[in-house]
Write a protein that holds these residues in place. Structure first.
Motif, PDB file in Angstrom:
ATOM      1  N   LEU A 135      -2.499   5.785  19.007  1.00 10.32           N
ATOM      2  CA  LEU A 135      -1.829   7.086  19.856  1.00 10.32           C
ATOM      3  C   LEU A 135      -1.720   6.759  21.151  1.00 10.32           C
ATOM      4  O   LEU A 135      -2.406   6.030  21.715  1.00 10.32           O
ATOM      5  CB  LEU A 135      -2.624   8.502  19.448  1.00 10.32           C
ATOM      6  CG  LEU A 135      -2.950   8.724  18.119  1.00 10.32           C
ATOM      7  CD1 LEU A 135      -3.817   9.787  17.975  1.00 10.32           C
ATOM      8  CD2 LEU A 135      -1.604   9.092  17.640  1.00 10.32           C
ATOM      9  N   PRO A 136      -0.542   7.361  21.784  1.00  8.62           N
ATOM     10  CA  PRO A 136      -0.256   6.729  23.171  1.00  8.62           C
ATOM     11  C   PRO A 136      -1.037   7.828  24.113  1.00  8.62           C
ATOM     12  O   PRO A 136      -0.629   8.569  25.102  1.00  8.62           O
ATOM     13  CB  PRO A 136       1.126   7.301  23.313  1.00  8.62           C
ATOM     14  CG  PRO A 136       1.543   8.332  22.377  1.00  8.62           C
ATOM     15  CD  PRO A 136       0.599   8.124  21.087  1.00  8.62           C
TER      16      PRO A 136
ATOM     17  N   GLU B 143      -5.300   3.831  13.246  1.00  3.11           N
ATOM     18  CA  GLU B 143      -4.190   5.022  13.442  1.00  3.11           C
ATOM     19  C   GLU B 143      -4.503   5.804  14.894  1.00  3.11           C
ATOM     20  O   GLU B 143      -3.556   5.836  15.738  1.00  3.11           O
ATOM     21  CB  GLU B 143      -4.238   5.766  12.519  1.00  3.11           C
ATOM     22  CG  GLU B 143      -3.516   7.121  12.498  1.00  3.11           C
ATOM     23  CD  GLU B 143      -1.862   6.804  11.987  1.00  3.11           C
ATOM     24  OE1 GLU B 143      -1.810   5.737  11.331  1.00  3.11           O
ATOM     25  OE2 GLU B 143      -1.062   7.623  12.288  1.00  3.11           O
ATOM     26  N   ILE B 144      -5.912   6.046  15.185  1.00  2.00           N
ATOM     27  CA  ILE B 144      -6.182   6.770  16.361  1.00  2.00           C
ATOM     28  C   ILE B 144      -6.058   5.894  17.421  1.00  2.00           C
ATOM     29  O   ILE B 144      -5.357   6.538  18.680  1.00  2.00           O
ATOM     30  CB  ILE B 144      -7.456   7.487  16.064  1.00  2.00           C
ATOM     31  CG1 ILE B 144      -7.842   8.372  15.137  1.00  2.00           C
ATOM     32  CG2 ILE B 144      -7.904   8.114  17.547  1.00  2.00           C
ATOM     33  CD1 ILE B 144      -9.043   8.880  14.699  1.00  2.00           C
ATOM     34  N   ARG B 145      -6.455   4.708  17.310  1.00  2.00           N
ATOM     35  CA  ARG B 145      -6.288   4.009  18.657  1.00  2.00           C
ATOM     36  C   ARG B 145      -4.656   3.557  19.010  1.00  2.00           C
ATOM     37  O   ARG B 145      -4.497   3.205  20.159  1.00  2.00           O
ATOM     38  CB  ARG B 145      -7.042   2.371  18.366  1.00  2.00           C
ATOM     39  CG  ARG B 145      -8.549   3.061  18.335  1.00  2.00           C
ATOM     40  CD  ARG B 145      -9.413   1.509  18.713  1.00  2.00           C
ATOM     41  NE  ARG B 145     -10.840   2.103  18.793  1.00  2.00           N
ATOM     42  CZ  ARG B 145     -11.585   1.424  18.111  1.00  2.00           C
ATOM     43  NH1 ARG B 145     -11.549   0.285  17.293  1.00  2.00           N
ATOM     44  NH2 ARG B 145     -13.021   1.903  18.285  1.00  2.00           N
TER      45      ARG B 145
ATOM     46  N   ALA C 139      -8.988   1.667   8.861  1.00  2.00           N
ATOM     47  CA  ALA C 139      -7.371   2.037   8.961  1.00  2.00           C
ATOM     48  C   ALA C 139      -7.342   3.420   9.837  1.00  2.00           C
ATOM     49  O   ALA C 139      -6.454   3.629  10.607  1.00  2.00           O
ATOM     50  CB  ALA C 139      -6.719   2.030   7.372  1.00  2.00           C
ATOM     51  N   SER C 140      -8.327   4.447   9.897  1.00  2.00           N
ATOM     52  CA  SER C 140      -8.095   5.616  10.301  1.00  2.00           C
ATOM     53  C   SER C 140      -8.263   5.541  11.731  1.00  2.00           C
ATOM     54  O   SER C 140      -7.467   5.999  12.733  1.00  2.00           O
ATOM     55  CB  SER C 140      -9.107   6.486   9.776  1.00  2.00           C
ATOM     56  OG  SER C 140      -9.182   7.950  10.481  1.00  2.00           O
ATOM     57  N   ILE C 141      -9.469   4.629  12.280  1.00  2.00           N
ATOM     58  CA  ILE C 141      -9.569   4.228  13.638  1.00  2.00           C
ATOM     59  C   ILE C 141      -8.382   3.404  14.309  1.00  2.00           C
ATOM     60  O   ILE C 141      -7.879   3.801  15.414  1.00  2.00           O
ATOM     61  CB  ILE C 141     -10.687   3.501  13.627  1.00  2.00           C
ATOM     62  CG1 ILE C 141     -12.139   4.470  13.287  1.00  2.00           C
ATOM     63  CG2 ILE C 141     -11.041   2.898  15.118  1.00  2.00           C
ATOM     64  CD1 ILE C 141     -12.217   5.779  13.929  1.00  2.00           C
TER      65      ILE C 141
END
Lengths: 81, 163
Positions: free
Chosen positions: A60-61, A56-58, A52-54
Motif C-alpha cells: 500500500l502507498p 498486500e499491506i506492505r 500474502a496478507s502482509i
C-alpha cells in the motif's frame, strides 16, 4: 516464516529413515509422523496466507499518502480563514 | 522374543527430540509473529482512518467557510482582494482533498479487509499450531520412553543380546 514446520518434520523423517527401528515401534512412529506432517502442512498454509496478507499491506502507498496528507494540512493552513 | 532395537536408535531419538523441540519453538514464534503483524496492520488501519477523518473535517469546514466567503464577496464591499484570495485557496484545497479522499478510502477498505483476514488467520494459526504441538508432545514422550528402554537394554548386555 513459512517452511519451518514442514522442514522440521522432514528432518525428523530423514533421521528416522537413517536408523533401524523395531517394526512395531517404527510403524507407530510412521503414523505419528504422518499426523504431524499433515498438521505442519496445514499450519504452513495458514502462515503462507498470512505472508500474502502482509505483502498486500506492505504494497500500500503508505508513505505517499502521508506526504499527501502533510501537503493537504499545509494547503489548509494557507487558506487563512 | 525379540528385544534388540536397531543400531543408533537411542542417538536418533535424541536427534529427533532436539529437532522436534526446535520445530515446536519455531511454531510458537511464528504464531507470536502472526499476532504481532496483525497488531501492526490494525494500528496502520486506525492511523489511516484517523487521517481520513481529519481530512473530512477540514473539507467540511472549508465548504461551510466557502459559503460565508461567497456571501461576503457578493454583498460586502471591503477587502474584496483578500476574500477572493481566501476563496481561491479554499477551492484549491477542496480540489486536492477530493483527489485524496477516494485513494485513502480505497486504502482503508483494503486494510480493513486484510485485518479481518489476518484476524481469522491469527486464530487459525494459533489453533493449528496448538494441535501440532500437542501431537508432537505425545510422540516425543513416546520416543523418550523407547529411548529409556533402549538405554536400559544397553546397560544390561546379556538381555540386549537375547533373541
Amino acid at each position: 516464516m513459512a517452511g519451518g514446520l514442514t522442514s522440521g518434520v522432514d528432518n525428523i523423517i530423514r533421521i528416522k529413515k537413517g536408523t533401524d527401528w523395531k517394526d512395531g515401534v517404527s510403524k507407530s512412529y510412521d503414523l505419528w509422523l504422518e499426523d504431524i506432517g499433515y498438521l505442519a502442512e496445514q499450519a504452513e498454509t495458514v502462515f503462507a496466507e498470512t505472508e500474502a496478507s502482509i505483502k498486500e499491506i506492505r504494497s500500500l502507498p503508505a508513505a505517499e499518502l502521508e506526504a499527501e496528507y502533510d501537503r493537504l494540512v499545509r494547503l489548509y493552513a494557507e487558506v487563512g480563514f | 522374543m525379540e528385544i534388540v532395537f536397531g543400531t543408533g536408535l537411542s542417538q536418533a531419538i535424541e536427534e529427533i527430540y532436539a529437532q522436534m523441540k526446535k520445530t515446536v519453538s519455531f511454531a510458537g514464534e511464528t504464531v507470536r509473529e502472526t499476532q504481532s503483524l496483525y497488531s501492526q496492520a490494525e494500528k496502520l488501519g486506525e492511523h489511516f482512518r484517523s487521517r481520513r477523518t481529519s481530512v473530512v473535517n477540514m473539507v467540511n469546514t472549508c465548504r461551510e467557510k466557502l459559503i460565508s466567503v461567497n456571501n461576503i464577496l457578493e454583498f460586502g464591499q471591503e477587502r474584496k482582494e483578500y476574500w477572493t484570495g481566501v476563496k481561491e485557496r479554499t477551492e484549491k484545497f477542496l480540489v486536492e482533498a477530493e483527489k485524496y479522499l477516494p485513494i485513502i478510502d480505497k486504502v482503508c477498505a483494503i486494510l480493513s479487509k486484510e485485518c479481518e483476514r489476518l484476524n481469522e488467520l491469527k486464530a487459525s494459526s494459533a489453533r493449528k499450531t496448538e494441535e501440532f504441538i500437542s501431537i508432537a508432545e505425545v510422540g516425543v514422550k513416546g520416543l523418550l520412553k523407547v529411548k529409556d528402554a533402549v538405554d536400559c537394554y544397553a546397560r544390561i548386555p546379556s538381555l540386549g543380546e537375547v533373541k
